[in-house]
Write a protein that holds these residues in place. Structure first.
Motif, short mmCIF file in Angstrom:
data_model
loop_
_atom_site.label_atom_id
_atom_site.label_comp_id
_atom_site.label_asym_id
_atom_site.label_seq_id
_atom_site.Cartn_x
_atom_site.Cartn_y
_atom_site.Cartn_z
N ALA B 232 129.00 -61.60 -85.38
CA ALA B 232 127.72 -61.89 -86.02
C ALA B 232 127.93 -62.99 -87.04
O ALA B 232 129.02 -63.18 -87.58
CB ALA B 232 127.18 -60.64 -86.70
N LEU B 233 126.86 -63.76 -87.29
CA LEU B 233 126.91 -64.78 -88.33
C LEU B 233 126.34 -64.19 -89.60
O LEU B 233 125.37 -63.43 -89.54
CB LEU B 233 126.04 -65.97 -87.92
N ASP B 234 126.92 -64.51 -90.75
CA ASP B 234 126.21 -64.11 -91.97
C ASP B 234 125.13 -65.15 -92.26
O ASP B 234 125.04 -66.18 -91.59
CB ASP B 234 127.17 -63.85 -93.13
N ARG B 274 141.75 -67.29 -90.74
CA ARG B 274 141.39 -66.96 -92.12
C ARG B 274 141.78 -65.52 -92.43
O ARG B 274 142.39 -65.22 -93.45
CB ARG B 274 139.88 -67.15 -92.31
N LEU B 275 141.42 -64.60 -91.51
CA LEU B 275 141.73 -63.20 -91.74
C LEU B 275 143.23 -62.99 -91.84
O LEU B 275 143.71 -62.20 -92.64
CB LEU B 275 141.17 -62.35 -90.60
N ARG B 285 135.93 -53.29 -90.15
CA ARG B 285 135.21 -53.61 -88.92
C ARG B 285 134.28 -54.80 -89.13
O ARG B 285 134.15 -55.67 -88.28
CB ARG B 285 134.39 -52.35 -88.57
N GLU B 286 133.65 -54.84 -90.29
CA GLU B 286 132.70 -55.91 -90.58
C GLU B 286 133.42 -57.25 -90.70
O GLU B 286 132.96 -58.26 -90.19
CB GLU B 286 131.95 -55.57 -91.87
N ASP B 287 134.56 -57.22 -91.40
CA ASP B 287 135.34 -58.46 -91.54
C ASP B 287 135.69 -59.05 -90.18
O ASP B 287 135.61 -60.25 -89.96
CB ASP B 287 136.65 -58.17 -92.29
N LEU B 288 136.07 -58.15 -89.29
CA LEU B 288 136.53 -58.60 -87.97
C LEU B 288 135.42 -59.20 -87.14
O LEU B 288 135.67 -59.97 -86.23
CB LEU B 288 137.15 -57.42 -87.21
#
Lengths: 139, 313
Positions: B232-234, B274-275, B285-288
């Protein structure tokens, strides 16, 4: 004398649609169909000429009917048959074989008697067609 | 074959029906689902969808006419798809194969995608078997010739492409029941191709032109692409992507949705990097699954004004 060899040979000649359906059955079973022709009708003649490459990856039998018709243009006066080869383990052989084209005039076979060892007789058959050299057998 | 005709005549055709419920045929054939799917999953392309609906209507009516014995000829179904790269020609061709299969115009409904290399041989006598092999593979389905104008090379009169074209035309005419050919390519080049090969123009019934996507549509497409991969895009990234699309469009080698897909692939790469580099403790989960603005901003489209579509990732 009508040549009786392979499947459906006691039936009337198959139409193109019927050929397509039979070939489709083979393709749906995963067998590779191909077209062969010859002018030597002896039943033990297993060396028919290949018309095109066996069709391993054509999902529709229209391709086979197309090739049968191409072959008829070139070798319309000879025997043409369709064979289906099953490559799966344990079979690895021809599963279907039927004639789709035959010469207009089929002279039939001659019974040859050979006297051997005194009064013994050996029998064999020979097609009247093969008395002519290759390429001149069926007008 | 003399016996063939007798075998056929034994097959009495049933009397033609006197009326047909087009709506029911439309429902039963499953065409409705495919049309619905096209509407749902494909963004934009208004004129294309309109043309497809018209074609489906025509084919349904035509089938009904044939059932009633009003028409006997198989209609010509060969098509040409023109439009810039990345406008969904191949995707629509896939759906078209499905539609034609459900409508009963092709038996299998598979799509065989080829280019010049698959049809044209390299030496004398190589082309005909090669083209026929491809045509046979496509029988019962749809043959999609991408960038079809490459088949014809006027600058080289001994080019083998001409031979492929002749075989193609012959099969397109004689085996209309067996396969449908779709020629695809850029608009202007296809026009030139058709004007130098009038045989094709007359054998192709449906010309469908694919318009370019506008910026908003491309952003929506990118969201669908990301959704499919559970990304997803923020909010910030969405803004950046809109700017990216506008900038990218002005640069050379812009290929609509394909450029966007490549851009997203590279953004995923940067996100992973980056991660990995700034990994402080566990990753959620959200970060990924979130692509941030910085993943997109690193693109050279913003910094150098250079296209990065064909460059290294």
């Amino acid at each position: 004398m009508r040549l009786r060899q392979g499947q459906f040979s006691f039936l009337p000649d198959l139409t193109d649609d019927q050929i397509r359906e039979q070939a489709q059955y083979a393709i749906d079973n995963g067998w590779a169909v191909s077209v062969e022709y010859t002018d030597d009708p002896h039943p033990r003649n297993s060396y028919w000429d290949m018309w095109c490459r066996p069709m391993f990856d054509n999902p529709d039998a229209a391709a086979l009917v197309f090739e049968v018709n191409e072959c008829r243009k070139e070798h319309g006066g000879k025997y043409i048959r369709v064979i289906a080869f099953d490559s799966s383990h344990g079979w690895e052989s021809i599963r279907m074989s039927f004639i789709v084209n035959r010469p207009a005039d089929e002279p039939g076979f001659r019974l040859v008697r050979q006297e051997v060892d005194g009064r013994s007789i050996r029998y064999t058959i020979e097609s009247y067609a093969v008395r002519e050299p290759e390429g001149r057998r069926y007008a | 074959m003399s016996t063939a005709t007798t075998a056929e005549s034994e097959h009495e055709p049933s009397p033609p029906p006197q009326e047909v419920d087009l709506a029911a045929v439309f429902e039963d054939s499953g065409v409705k689902d495919v049309l619905h799917e096209i509407d749902e999953t494909m963004i934009g392309l208004g004129p294309v969808k309109q043309r497809i609906r018209e074609m489906v209507a025509l084919l349904l009516v035509d089938r009904a006419r044939r059932d009633m014995g009003l028409a006997t000829e198989t209609p010509t179904l060969h098509m040409s798809f023109t439009g810039n790269p990345g406008t969904g020609k191949t995707t629509v061709a896939l759906k078209m194969a499905d539609l034609l299969h459900r409508l009963g115009y092709v038996r299998k409904g598979h799509l065989v995608t080829v280019t010049r290399d698959d049809l044209v041989g390299q030496y004398i006598g190589h082309t005909a078997p090669k083209t026929k092999e491809v045509l046979k593979k496509a029988m019962g389905g749809v043959l999609f010739i991408d960038e079809a104008y490459y088949l014809y090379r006027p600058e080289n009169e001994r080019d083998y492409g001409q031979e492929a074209i002749e075989i193609l035309l012959q099969v397109m005419e004689n085996n209309r029941d067996d396969l449908v050919v779709i020629l695809a390519g850029y608009g202007d080049r296809m026009d030139r191709f058709f004007s130098s090969n009038p045989g094709f123009r007359s054998r192709i019934a449906h010309h469908i032109d694919f318009p370019d996507y506008d910026d908003d549509e491309l952003v929506r497409i990118s969201q669908i692409m990301l959704d499919q991969q559970n990304y997803a895009l923020d909010d910030e990234a969405r803004e950046v992507l809109l700017r990216y699309v506008a900038l990218r469009r002005q640069q050379p080698h812009f290929a609509n949705a394909r450029s966007i897909r490549n851009a997203l692939d590279r953004a995923r790469l940067r996100q992973a990097n980056r991660l990995f580099l700034r990994n402080q403790g566990p990753v959620s989960r959200e970060d990924l699954s979130t692509i941030r603005a910085e993943d997109l901003l690193a693109s050279r489209v913003f910094t150098m004004g250079m296209p990065d579509a064909d460059a290294a990732p």
